[in-house]
Design an enzyme around this catalytic site. Sequence first.
Site, PDB file in Angstrom:
ATOM      1  N   ARG A  80       0.823  -1.230   0.000  1.00 26.79           N
ATOM      2  CA  ARG A  80       0.000   0.000   0.000  1.00 26.79           C
ATOM      3  C   ARG A  80       0.852   1.273   0.000  1.00 26.79           C
ATOM      4  O   ARG A  80       0.526   2.267   0.661  1.00 26.79           O
ATOM      5  CB  ARG A  80      -0.960   0.032   1.211  1.00 26.79           C
ATOM      6  CG  ARG A  80      -1.881  -1.147   1.297  1.00 26.79           C
ATOM      7  CD  ARG A  80      -2.840  -1.244   0.120  1.00 26.79           C
ATOM      8  NE  ARG A  80      -3.565  -2.494   0.198  1.00 26.79           N
ATOM      9  CZ  ARG A  80      -3.154  -3.625  -0.404  1.00 26.79           C
ATOM     10  NH1 ARG A  80      -2.082  -3.645  -1.155  1.00 26.79           N
ATOM     11  NH2 ARG A  80      -3.850  -4.733  -0.292  1.00 26.79           N
ATOM     12  N   SER A 127     -10.913  -2.278   3.140  1.00 24.75           N
ATOM     13  CA  SER A 127     -10.241  -2.566   4.416  1.00 24.75           C
ATOM     14  C   SER A 127      -9.927  -1.254   5.120  1.00 24.75           C
ATOM     15  O   SER A 127      -9.300  -0.370   4.537  1.00 24.75           O
ATOM     16  CB  SER A 127      -8.920  -3.303   4.181  1.00 24.75           C
ATOM     17  OG  SER A 127      -9.189  -4.514   3.549  1.00 24.75           O
ATOM     18  N   GLU A 133      -5.981   2.609   6.556  1.00 19.60           N
ATOM     19  CA  GLU A 133      -5.576   2.476   5.148  1.00 19.60           C
ATOM     20  C   GLU A 133      -6.146   3.609   4.267  1.00 19.60           C
ATOM     21  O   GLU A 133      -5.416   4.155   3.441  1.00 19.60           O
ATOM     22  CB  GLU A 133      -5.992   1.107   4.591  1.00 19.60           C
ATOM     23  CG  GLU A 133      -5.597   0.984   3.125  1.00 19.60           C
ATOM     24  CD  GLU A 133      -5.872  -0.361   2.491  1.00 19.60           C
ATOM     25  OE1 GLU A 133      -5.541  -1.383   3.103  1.00 19.60           O
ATOM     26  OE2 GLU A 133      -6.392  -0.359   1.362  1.00 19.60           O
TER      27      GLU A 133
HETATM   28  C1  LIG Z   1     -15.523  -2.671  -1.320  1.00 25.19           C
HETATM   29  C2  LIG Z   1     -14.068  -2.310  -1.486  1.00 25.19           C
HETATM   30  C3  LIG Z   1     -13.129  -3.308  -1.675  1.00 25.19           C
HETATM   31  C4  LIG Z   1     -11.770  -2.989  -1.808  1.00 25.19           C
HETATM   32  N1  LIG Z   1     -10.869  -3.997  -2.004  1.00 25.19           N
HETATM   33  C5  LIG Z   1      -9.569  -3.686  -2.127  1.00 25.19           C
HETATM   34  C6  LIG Z   1      -8.598  -4.714  -2.314  1.00 25.19           C
HETATM   35  O1  LIG Z   1      -8.914  -5.906  -2.393  1.00 25.19           O
HETATM   36  N2  LIG Z   1      -7.293  -4.360  -2.419  1.00 25.19           N
HETATM   37  C7  LIG Z   1      -6.899  -3.058  -2.348  1.00 25.19           C
HETATM   38  O2  LIG Z   1      -5.697  -2.785  -2.453  1.00 25.19           O
HETATM   39  N3  LIG Z   1      -7.783  -2.064  -2.178  1.00 25.19           N
HETATM   40  C8  LIG Z   1      -9.101  -2.340  -2.076  1.00 25.19           C
HETATM   41  N4  LIG Z   1     -10.003  -1.335  -1.898  1.00 25.19           N
HETATM   42  C9  LIG Z   1      -9.531   0.066  -1.800  1.00 25.19           C
HETATM   43  C10 LIG Z   1      -9.492   0.826  -3.135  1.00 25.19           C
HETATM   44  O3  LIG Z   1     -10.423   0.282  -4.049  1.00 25.19           O
HETATM   45  C11 LIG Z   1      -8.115   0.809  -3.766  1.00 25.19           C
HETATM   46  O4  LIG Z   1      -7.156   1.395  -2.933  1.00 25.19           O
HETATM   47  C12 LIG Z   1      -8.105   1.550  -5.120  1.00 25.19           C
HETATM   48  O5  LIG Z   1      -6.905   1.268  -5.757  1.00 25.19           O
HETATM   49  C13 LIG Z   1      -8.265   3.069  -5.004  1.00 25.19           C
HETATM   50  O6  LIG Z   1      -8.463   3.593  -6.312  1.00 25.19           O
HETATM   51  P1  LIG Z   1      -9.335   4.893  -6.555  1.00 25.19           P
HETATM   52  O7  LIG Z   1      -9.323   5.207  -7.995  1.00 25.19           O
HETATM   53  O8  LIG Z   1     -10.677   4.746  -5.955  1.00 25.19           O
HETATM   54  O9  LIG Z   1      -8.487   5.956  -5.767  1.00 25.19           O
HETATM   55  P2  LIG Z   1      -9.015   7.065  -4.735  1.00 25.19           P
HETATM   56  O10 LIG Z   1      -9.628   6.361  -3.576  1.00 25.19           O
HETATM   57  O11 LIG Z   1      -9.832   8.069  -5.439  1.00 25.19           O
HETATM   58  O12 LIG Z   1      -7.637   7.706  -4.291  1.00 25.19           O
HETATM   59  C14 LIG Z   1      -6.706   6.989  -3.511  1.00 25.19           C
HETATM   60  C15 LIG Z   1      -5.393   7.766  -3.505  1.00 25.19           C
HETATM   61  O13 LIG Z   1      -4.844   7.707  -4.819  1.00 25.19           O
HETATM   62  C16 LIG Z   1      -4.564   9.014  -5.290  1.00 25.19           C
HETATM   63  N5  LIG Z   1      -4.797   9.020  -6.747  1.00 25.19           N
HETATM   64  C17 LIG Z   1      -5.896   8.568  -7.400  1.00 25.19           C
HETATM   65  N6  LIG Z   1      -5.723   8.704  -8.733  1.00 25.19           N
HETATM   66  C18 LIG Z   1      -4.500   9.268  -8.911  1.00 25.19           C
HETATM   67  C19 LIG Z   1      -3.757   9.671 -10.062  1.00 25.19           C
HETATM   68  N7  LIG Z   1      -4.214   9.536 -11.316  1.00 25.19           N
HETATM   69  N8  LIG Z   1      -2.534  10.221  -9.861  1.00 25.19           N
HETATM   70  C20 LIG Z   1      -2.041  10.381  -8.601  1.00 25.19           C
HETATM   71  N9  LIG Z   1      -2.691  10.024  -7.484  1.00 25.19           N
HETATM   72  C21 LIG Z   1      -3.914   9.460  -7.642  1.00 25.19           C
HETATM   73  C22 LIG Z   1      -5.531   9.928  -4.532  1.00 25.19           C
HETATM   74  O14 LIG Z   1      -5.027  11.249  -4.454  1.00 25.19           O
HETATM   75  C23 LIG Z   1      -5.582   9.245  -3.175  1.00 25.19           C
HETATM   76  O15 LIG Z   1      -4.526   9.697  -2.366  1.00 25.19           O
HETATM   77  C24 LIG Z   1     -11.371  -1.628  -1.762  1.00 25.19           C
HETATM   78  C25 LIG Z   1     -12.320  -0.618  -1.597  1.00 25.19           C
HETATM   79  C26 LIG Z   1     -13.658  -0.950  -1.464  1.00 25.19           C
HETATM   80  C27 LIG Z   1     -14.668   0.156  -1.307  1.00 25.19           C
END
Ligand SMILES: Cc1cc2nc3c(=O)[nH]c(=O)nc-3n(C[C@H](O)[C@H](O)[C@H](O)COP(=O)(O)OP(=O)(O)OC[C@H]3O[C@@H](n4cnc5c(N)ncnc54)[C@H](O)[C@@H]3O)c2cc1C
Length: 303
Positions: free
Chosen positions: A177, A228, A298
Site C-alpha cells: 500500500r 479494508s 488504510e
Molecule cells: C468494497 C471495497 C473493496 C476494496 N478492495 C480492495 C482490495 O482488495 N485491495 C486493495 O488494495 N484495495 C481495495 N479497496 C480500496 C481501493 O479500491 C483501492 O485502494 C483503489 O486502488 C483506489 O483507487 P481509486 O481510484 O478509488 O483511488 P481514490 O480512492 O480516489 O484515491 C486513492 C489515492 O490515490 C490518489 N490518486 C488517485 N488517482 C491518482 C492519479 N491519477 N494520480 C495520482 N494520485 C492518484 C488519490 O489522491 C488518493 O490519495 C477496496 C475498496 C472498497 C470500497
Amino acid sequence: MPYTNELCGLCRKLCCEYKTEEPLKKHTTFKIGGSCKILININSSDTLVEILKFLKKQNIRFFVLGKGSNILADDNGFDGVILKISKDFSHIEKTGETEIFCTSGTSLSELCIYAMENSLSGLEFAYGIPGTVGGALFMNAGAYGGELKDVVTSAHYLNEKCEICSAESAEMSLSYRHSIFSENPDWVITDVTFFLNKGDREQIREKMNELMHKRKDKQPLDFPSAGSTFKRPEGSYASLLIEQCGLKGLNVGGAEVSTKHSGFVINKGGATFEDVIELTDKVKKCVYEKTGYSLELEPIILK
Ligand SMILES: Cc1cc2nc3c(=O)[nH]c(=O)nc-3n(C[C@H](O)[C@H](O)[C@H](O)COP(=O)(O)OP(=O)(O)OC[C@H]3O[C@@H](n4cnc5c(N)ncnc54)[C@H](O)[C@@H]3O)c2cc1C
C-alpha cells in the site's frame, strides 16, 4: 472565491465538466464528505496540464481523486479543487503481444476484463477492486496474493512543476500500500503500462469469477465503505485482531465494524467523518491494549 469564475471559464474552454460546491459524499464509496469548491472531471492529459498550471500559478489547493474508493473525506469539505481522474480519462489499448497501455482514469475492473478478452493473464487478482488504474498504482493495490507491483512496467506522471515524467516499475518504490506517488501526493499519474502473460481466456475468466465470488461472500458489499479500514500489521491480520478483541458490530453513530468482515468499517446510514474517526480510534486503542499490535488507517484522509 476569487479564482472560481476564471477556473470555470478555463474548464469550459477545455470542454471539461465541472461542478461548484460539489458534495464529496457523491464521489466516495464511503458516501461521506462535505463539499469542495470545484470538482473538475479531467478529460485528457493536455487538459490536466493546463488546469494544474493554473492551480499552481495561483497557489490553489488541489486533490487528485480517482473513484474515491479509498478515501475518508471530512464533513467540513475541502477548501480547494478536486481533479477527478476517472471515466472521462479512460482509454485502454493493447500495445504489444503481452502489453497493455491505459490512461489513469481507466477502471481497474474494466482493465481486467480487457486483459481477459485478449487472453492475457496476470491481472485476475485485481478484478473487483473498485478503483481506477491511477488510484491502484498510487496505493499499490493488491488482493489474493497479487499486487500492482507484479504487473506494472512503467507509468507517466506530471511532477510538481507540471513536467511530464516517466518511471519504470523499479523506480516506483512499490511495497505494501505504498508507492513513490504516495510519497509525492502532488504528482499526478497520467498513464500506466502493464506487462502480462499469454493465457487461456476461459481459465482467466474462471479465476476472475472465483475471486469475485469470494469478495461477495466475505465482504459487506451492500453497505458503503472504503474497503479494508486498517492496513495489515506485520505478523497478523487486522480483521483477525479486531475479531479476537470482540469488536465486531461495535458502532459509533452510523459507522459500524462490519459483522460480516471485521476488517471493514461500514456506513450503516448517515455516518459522519467524526463517527468513523471515533470508531477507528476505539478499535485501535482496544486492539493495542489487548494484543500489542498498532493498527494504521488504510484510507487516505481528505480534508
Ligand atoms: C468494497 C471495497 C473493496 C476494496 N478492495 C480492495 C482490495 O482488495 N485491495 C486493495 O488494495 N484495495 C481495495 N479497496 C480500496 C481501493 O479500491 C483501492 O485502494 C483503489 O486502488 C483506489 O483507487 P481509486 O481510484 O478509488 O483511488 P481514490 O480512492 O480516489 O484515491 C486513492 C489515492 O490515490 C490518489 N490518486 C488517485 N488517482 C491518482 C492519479 N491519477 N494520480 C495520482 N494520485 C492518484 C488519490 O489522491 C488518493 O490519495 C477496496 C475498496 C472498497 C470500497
